[in-house]
Design a protein around this motif. Sequence first.
Motif, short mmCIF file in Angstrom:
data_model
loop_
_atom_site.label_atom_id
_atom_site.label_comp_id
_atom_site.label_asym_id
_atom_site.label_seq_id
_atom_site.Cartn_x
_atom_site.Cartn_y
_atom_site.Cartn_z
N GLY A 31 -10.51 -3.91 14.45
CA GLY A 31 -10.10 -5.31 14.39
C GLY A 31 -10.42 -6.01 13.08
N ARG A 32 -10.86 -5.27 12.06
CA ARG A 32 -11.20 -5.89 10.77
C ARG A 32 -9.95 -6.03 9.92
NH1 ARG A 32 -16.04 -1.72 9.80
NH2 ARG A 32 -14.20 -0.41 10.01
N ALA A 33 -9.83 -7.19 9.27
CA ALA A 33 -8.68 -7.45 8.39
C ALA A 33 -8.71 -6.51 7.19
CB ALA A 33 -8.70 -8.89 7.92
N MET A 34 -7.57 -5.88 6.91
CA MET A 34 -7.45 -4.96 5.78
C MET A 34 -6.49 -5.51 4.72
SD MET A 34 -9.47 -2.56 6.74
CE MET A 34 -9.14 -1.22 5.63
N GLY A 35 -5.94 -6.70 4.97
CA GLY A 35 -5.01 -7.32 4.04
C GLY A 35 -3.66 -7.54 4.68
N TYR A 36 -2.63 -7.57 3.83
CA TYR A 36 -1.28 -7.79 4.35
C TYR A 36 -0.25 -7.24 3.37
CZ TYR A 36 -1.27 -11.86 1.20
OH TYR A 36 -1.35 -12.68 0.09
N VAL A 37 0.96 -7.06 3.88
CA VAL A 37 2.12 -6.71 3.07
C VAL A 37 3.05 -7.90 3.13
CG1 VAL A 37 4.09 -5.16 2.79
CG2 VAL A 37 1.89 -4.25 3.61
N GLU A 38 3.44 -8.40 1.97
CA GLU A 38 4.27 -9.60 1.90
C GLU A 38 5.68 -9.26 1.44
OE1 GLU A 38 3.66 -14.06 0.28
OE2 GLU A 38 3.39 -12.49 -1.21
N ASP A 39 6.65 -9.86 2.08
CA ASP A 39 8.06 -9.75 1.70
C ASP A 39 8.34 -10.92 0.76
OD1 ASP A 39 10.76 -9.41 1.48
OD2 ASP A 39 11.21 -9.75 3.60
N ARG A 40 8.16 -10.68 -0.56
CA ARG A 40 8.29 -11.77 -1.54
C ARG A 40 9.74 -12.11 -1.84
NH1 ARG A 40 4.25 -10.86 -6.40
NH2 ARG A 40 6.22 -10.17 -7.25
N ALA A 41 10.59 -11.13 -1.86
CA ALA A 41 12.02 -11.32 -2.11
C ALA A 41 12.73 -10.10 -1.55
CB ALA A 41 12.28 -11.44 -3.62
N GLU A 42 14.02 -10.16 -1.45
CA GLU A 42 14.75 -9.01 -0.90
C GLU A 42 14.44 -7.76 -1.72
OE1 GLU A 42 19.01 -7.61 0.73
OE2 GLU A 42 18.44 -9.70 0.63
N LEU A 50 0.43 -8.25 8.80
CA LEU A 50 -1.02 -8.17 8.71
C LEU A 50 -1.49 -6.74 8.94
CD1 LEU A 50 -1.82 -11.33 10.85
CD2 LEU A 50 -1.60 -11.18 8.36
N LEU A 51 -2.46 -6.31 8.16
CA LEU A 51 -3.04 -4.97 8.27
C LEU A 51 -4.43 -5.10 8.87
CD1 LEU A 51 -2.13 -3.79 4.65
CD2 LEU A 51 -0.79 -3.44 6.75
N THR A 52 -4.68 -4.39 9.97
CA THR A 52 -5.96 -4.46 10.68
C THR A 52 -6.40 -3.06 11.04
OG1 THR A 52 -5.16 -6.52 11.68
CG2 THR A 52 -7.14 -5.56 12.63
N ASP A 53 -7.69 -2.75 10.81
CA ASP A 53 -8.15 -1.42 11.20
C ASP A 53 -8.37 -1.39 12.71
OD1 ASP A 53 -10.70 -2.46 11.79
OD2 ASP A 53 -11.67 -1.50 10.08
N LEU A 54 -8.68 -0.23 13.25
CA LEU A 54 -8.77 -0.08 14.71
C LEU A 54 -9.98 -0.80 15.30
CD1 LEU A 54 -7.61 3.62 15.13
CD2 LEU A 54 -6.28 1.51 15.27
N PRO A 105 -4.54 -5.98 -0.45
CA PRO A 105 -5.71 -5.56 0.33
C PRO A 105 -6.71 -6.69 0.49
CG PRO A 105 -5.29 -4.07 -1.52
CD PRO A 105 -4.42 -5.27 -1.70
N ALA A 106 -7.53 -6.62 1.54
CA ALA A 106 -8.60 -7.60 1.78
C ALA A 106 -9.79 -6.88 2.39
CB ALA A 106 -8.10 -8.70 2.70
N GLY A 107 -10.93 -7.53 2.39
CA GLY A 107 -12.12 -6.98 3.01
C GLY A 107 -12.51 -5.63 2.44
N GLN A 108 -12.88 -4.70 3.32
CA GLN A 108 -13.28 -3.35 2.91
C GLN A 108 -12.15 -2.61 2.19
OE1 GLN A 108 -16.47 -3.48 3.10
NE2 GLN A 108 -16.97 -1.89 4.59
N ALA A 109 -10.90 -2.98 2.46
CA ALA A 109 -9.77 -2.29 1.87
C ALA A 109 -9.63 -2.57 0.37
CB ALA A 109 -8.48 -2.67 2.58
#
Length: 86
Positions: free
Chosen positions: A21-32, A15-19, A39-43
Amino acid sequence: MDIDVTRKPDGTAWLLTDLLGRAMGYVEDRAEGEFMIYPAGQAIETMQAMRRGPFGSLDAALAEIERFTRGTCRRVVDDERPDPDD
């Protein structure tokens, strides 16, 4: 823009969160060797033109975020997270 990176309990995404505490999205490990940035929200607007993957590692994905936003991605260990009741 500095971003905290926290691993989800199921271990499939970070999970990506700014300082603030707002959600900025996520990085997903889809496969090796296939990490994607969502990105999410303002990002969404901030990262609109950024390459979102696939990347060969989490570090490569975070480096792209840092390069594009000119900020720092900091991995947060569970016990480093502030207690919301404090």
